[in-house]
Design a protein around this motif. Structure first.
Motif, PDB file in Angstrom:
ATOM      1  N   LEU A  39      41.470 -20.171  16.854  1.00 45.75           N
ATOM      2  CA  LEU A  39      41.793 -18.840  16.323  1.00 45.75           C
ATOM      3  C   LEU A  39      40.629 -18.158  15.599  1.00 45.75           C
ATOM      4  CD1 LEU A  39      44.089 -16.789  16.150  1.00 45.75           C
ATOM      5  CD2 LEU A  39      44.816 -17.879  14.018  1.00 45.75           C
ATOM      6  N   PRO A  40      39.862 -18.842  14.739  1.00 47.09           N
ATOM      7  CA  PRO A  40      38.766 -18.141  14.037  1.00 47.09           C
ATOM      8  C   PRO A  40      37.643 -17.675  14.958  1.00 47.09           C
ATOM      9  CG  PRO A  40      39.343 -20.206  12.934  1.00 47.09           C
ATOM     10  CD  PRO A  40      40.014 -20.227  14.271  1.00 47.09           C
ATOM     11  N   ARG A  41      37.625 -18.138  16.204  1.00 47.48           N
ATOM     12  CA  ARG A  41      36.500 -17.835  17.096  1.00 47.48           C
ATOM     13  C   ARG A  41      36.832 -16.812  18.179  1.00 47.48           C
ATOM     14  NH1 ARG A  41      33.510 -22.754  19.526  1.00 47.48           N
ATOM     15  NH2 ARG A  41      31.960 -21.083  19.702  1.00 47.48           N
ATOM     16  N   ILE A  42      38.056 -16.312  18.217  1.00 44.52           N
ATOM     17  CA  ILE A  42      38.468 -15.502  19.367  1.00 44.52           C
ATOM     18  C   ILE A  42      37.706 -14.183  19.488  1.00 44.52           C
ATOM     19  CG2 ILE A  42      40.772 -16.512  19.459  1.00 44.52           C
ATOM     20  CD1 ILE A  42      41.835 -14.006  18.081  1.00 44.52           C
ATOM     21  N   PHE A  43      37.095 -13.697  18.400  1.00 45.51           N
ATOM     22  CA  PHE A  43      36.346 -12.440  18.470  1.00 45.51           C
ATOM     23  C   PHE A  43      34.849 -12.655  18.678  1.00 45.51           C
ATOM     24  CE2 PHE A  43      40.140 -11.118  16.029  1.00 45.51           C
ATOM     25  CZ  PHE A  43      40.576 -10.113  16.866  1.00 45.51           C
ATOM     26  N   GLU A  44      34.424 -13.906  18.815  1.00 40.68           N
ATOM     27  CA  GLU A  44      33.004 -14.177  19.039  1.00 40.68           C
ATOM     28  C   GLU A  44      32.609 -13.751  20.452  1.00 40.68           C
ATOM     29  OE1 GLU A  44      31.932 -18.207  18.378  1.00 40.68           O
ATOM     30  OE2 GLU A  44      32.849 -18.304  16.381  1.00 40.68           O
ATOM     31  N   PRO A  45      31.485 -13.026  20.605  1.00 43.31           N
ATOM     32  CA  PRO A  45      31.024 -12.681  21.954  1.00 43.31           C
ATOM     33  C   PRO A  45      30.783 -13.933  22.790  1.00 43.31           C
ATOM     34  CG  PRO A  45      29.841 -11.410  20.300  1.00 43.31           C
ATOM     35  CD  PRO A  45      30.634 -12.442  19.558  1.00 43.31           C
ATOM     36  N   PHE A  46      31.264 -13.913  24.017  1.00 46.61           N
ATOM     37  CA  PHE A  46      31.096 -14.974  25.013  1.00 46.61           C
ATOM     38  C   PHE A  46      31.957 -16.203  24.756  1.00 46.61           C
ATOM     39  CE2 PHE A  46      26.817 -12.895  25.186  1.00 46.61           C
ATOM     40  CZ  PHE A  46      27.058 -12.220  26.366  1.00 46.61           C
ATOM     41  N   PHE A  47      32.753 -16.209  23.683  1.00 48.09           N
ATOM     42  CA  PHE A  47      33.633 -17.359  23.481  1.00 48.09           C
ATOM     43  C   PHE A  47      34.863 -17.195  24.361  1.00 48.09           C
ATOM     44  CE2 PHE A  47      37.239 -19.480  21.502  1.00 48.09           C
ATOM     45  CZ  PHE A  47      36.744 -20.769  21.428  1.00 48.09           C
ATOM     46  N   THR A  48      35.150 -18.189  25.184  1.00 45.90           N
ATOM     47  CA  THR A  48      36.317 -18.138  26.050  1.00 45.90           C
ATOM     48  C   THR A  48      36.818 -19.544  26.323  1.00 45.90           C
ATOM     49  OG1 THR A  48      37.181 -17.416  28.204  1.00 45.90           O
ATOM     50  CG2 THR A  48      34.884 -18.135  28.144  1.00 45.90           C
ATOM     51  N   THR A  49      38.117 -19.675  26.512  1.00 46.60           N
ATOM     52  CA  THR A  49      38.711 -20.955  26.893  1.00 46.60           C
ATOM     53  C   THR A  49      39.042 -20.969  28.378  1.00 46.60           C
ATOM     54  OG1 THR A  49      40.913 -20.123  26.292  1.00 46.60           O
ATOM     55  CG2 THR A  49      39.690 -21.323  24.598  1.00 46.60           C
ATOM     56  N   LYS A  50      38.685 -19.881  29.074  1.00 53.77           N
ATOM     57  CA  LYS A  50      38.949 -19.801  30.506  1.00 53.77           C
ATOM     58  C   LYS A  50      37.861 -20.521  31.286  1.00 53.77           C
ATOM     59  CE  LYS A  50      41.181 -15.275  30.033  1.00 53.77           C
ATOM     60  NZ  LYS A  50      41.130 -13.845  30.425  1.00 53.77           N
ATOM     61  N   GLY A  51      38.166 -20.820  32.524  1.00 58.13           N
ATOM     62  CA  GLY A  51      37.198 -21.489  33.376  1.00 58.13           C
ATOM     63  C   GLY A  51      36.113 -20.545  33.845  1.00 58.13           C
ATOM     64  N   ALA A  52      35.156 -21.104  34.571  1.00 58.15           N
ATOM     65  CA  ALA A  52      34.050 -20.303  35.100  1.00 58.15           C
ATOM     66  C   ALA A  52      34.578 -19.215  36.025  1.00 58.15           C
ATOM     67  CB  ALA A  52      33.081 -21.207  35.863  1.00 58.15           C
ATOM     68  N   ASP A  53      33.953 -18.036  35.962  1.00 56.80           N
ATOM     69  CA  ASP A  53      34.297 -16.882  36.802  1.00 56.80           C
ATOM     70  C   ASP A  53      35.686 -16.320  36.514  1.00 56.80           C
ATOM     71  OD1 ASP A  53      31.851 -17.069  38.154  1.00 56.80           O
ATOM     72  OD2 ASP A  53      32.672 -18.541  39.557  1.00 56.80           O
ATOM     73  N   LYS A  54      36.287 -16.692  35.370  1.00 53.52           N
ATOM     74  CA  LYS A  54      37.605 -16.159  35.030  1.00 53.52           C
ATOM     75  C   LYS A  54      37.581 -15.320  33.763  1.00 53.52           C
ATOM     76  CE  LYS A  54      40.324 -19.740  37.326  1.00 53.52           C
ATOM     77  NZ  LYS A  54      41.388 -20.766  37.179  1.00 53.52           N
ATOM     78  N   GLY A  55      36.409 -15.093  33.225  1.00 51.56           N
ATOM     79  CA  GLY A  55      36.304 -14.272  32.026  1.00 51.56           C
ATOM     80  C   GLY A  55      34.948 -14.437  31.383  1.00 51.56           C
ATOM     81  N   THR A  56      34.478 -13.378  30.709  1.00 47.99           N
ATOM     82  CA  THR A  56      33.161 -13.422  30.074  1.00 47.99           C
ATOM     83  C   THR A  56      33.239 -13.721  28.590  1.00 47.99           C
ATOM     84  OG1 THR A  56      33.222 -11.044  29.617  1.00 47.99           O
ATOM     85  CG2 THR A  56      32.270 -11.742  31.722  1.00 47.99           C
ATOM     86  N   GLY A  57      34.437 -13.618  27.996  1.00 50.34           N
ATOM     87  CA  GLY A  57      34.550 -13.827  26.565  1.00 50.34           C
ATOM     88  C   GLY A  57      34.090 -12.638  25.745  1.00 50.34           C
ATOM     89  N   LEU A  58      34.039 -11.455  26.366  1.00 54.50           N
ATOM     90  CA  LEU A  58      33.574 -10.262  25.658  1.00 54.50           C
ATOM     91  C   LEU A  58      34.698  -9.283  25.332  1.00 54.50           C
ATOM     92  CD1 LEU A  58      30.244  -9.461  27.529  1.00 54.50           C
ATOM     93  CD2 LEU A  58      30.499 -10.187  25.164  1.00 54.50           C
ATOM     94  N   GLY A  59      35.851  -9.437  25.965  1.00 56.02           N
ATOM     95  CA  GLY A  59      36.917  -8.450  25.816  1.00 56.02           C
ATOM     96  C   GLY A  59      37.330  -8.207  24.379  1.00 56.02           C
TER      97      GLY A  59
END
Length: 235
Positions: A39-59
């Protein structure tokens, strides 16, 4: 939604909270929730728990920057197995604070291109397609790249044709800064317009802004895009 009066001492320090009414927009789900360590990391740029090619973690980082730019903030509550609630707080503008002109000013004509070739570099495929369509609508020929490496390779092959590079400032793998430096090494005279979802240059302090020809803030509309391009091309 619900209006509220904020407790200035309890709101995020990164937001310039004013003592005025705010509107709260809440979106909730009953999904799997977010783990406490995530939870504390969800707004970090490029942080994502999705697999490769399923998200950049920037939204979420871009959403937060947009909300901050309008004087608001975001709070997230989540419990694993029970769901998540996202609260977005917006300042309420009173009618007396809005300065209305008697007549809407005439919209300036959109400056069009004349078939110049532009290189658009954007890692988000949706934004890349949208940007490509807007540029074509403005009368430009468009080459596209989703990574810094692809952008450098394309520029090396088409440097005699490309009049301007539109470069996303924040990208995974080869960063926007690294891409800019490699493009400058190929061609010190290359024109580069940097695009970013951050609300100010101060939030990318290490970026070599002195080596750029312009800045375009996301989200942008057709007029802002057209003006920024013409300013770079006419420098």
């Amino acid at each position: 939604t619900a209006p509220l009066q904020p407790d200035v001492l309890q709101t995020p320090s990164c937001t310039r909270v004013q003592e005025r009414p705010y509107a709260r927009l809440t979106v909730s789900d009953t999904g799997t929730g977010i783990a406490p360590d995530i939870l504390p990391r969800i707004f970090e740029p490029f942080f994502t728990t999705k697999g490769a090619d399923k998200g950049t973690g920037l939204g979420l980082s871009v959403v937060r920057e947009i909300v901050h730019a309008y004087g608001g903030w975001i709070e997230v509550e989540s419990e694993p197995g029970r769901g998540t609630s996202v609260h977005v707080f917006w300042p309420i503008v009173r009618e007396s604070e809005v300065h209305m002109s008697p007549q809407e000013p005439e919209q300036e004509p959109v400056p069009k291109g004349s078939g110049e070739t532009l290189l658009l570099v954007e890692d988000d495929p949706t934004i890349l397609r949208l940007g490509e369509r807007l540029l074509e609508k403005l009368g430009y020929r468009v080459l596209t790249a989703r990574t810094g490496r692809e952008a450098v390779d394309l520029y090396a092959r088409h440097r005699q044709e490309i009049r301007l590079v539109l470069l996303d400032a924040v990208m995974p793998e080869m960063s926007g800064e690294q891409t800019l430096c490699q493009l400058r090494a190929l061609d010190p005279q290359v024109r580069i317009l940097v695009m970013t979802g951050y609300s100010s240059r101060d939030q990318l302090k290490d970026f070599p802004w002195e080596a750029t020809d312009g800045l375009l803030l996301k989200p942008y509309d057709l007029h802002a895009l057209a003006r920024a391009i013409r300013q770079c091309l006419e420098r």
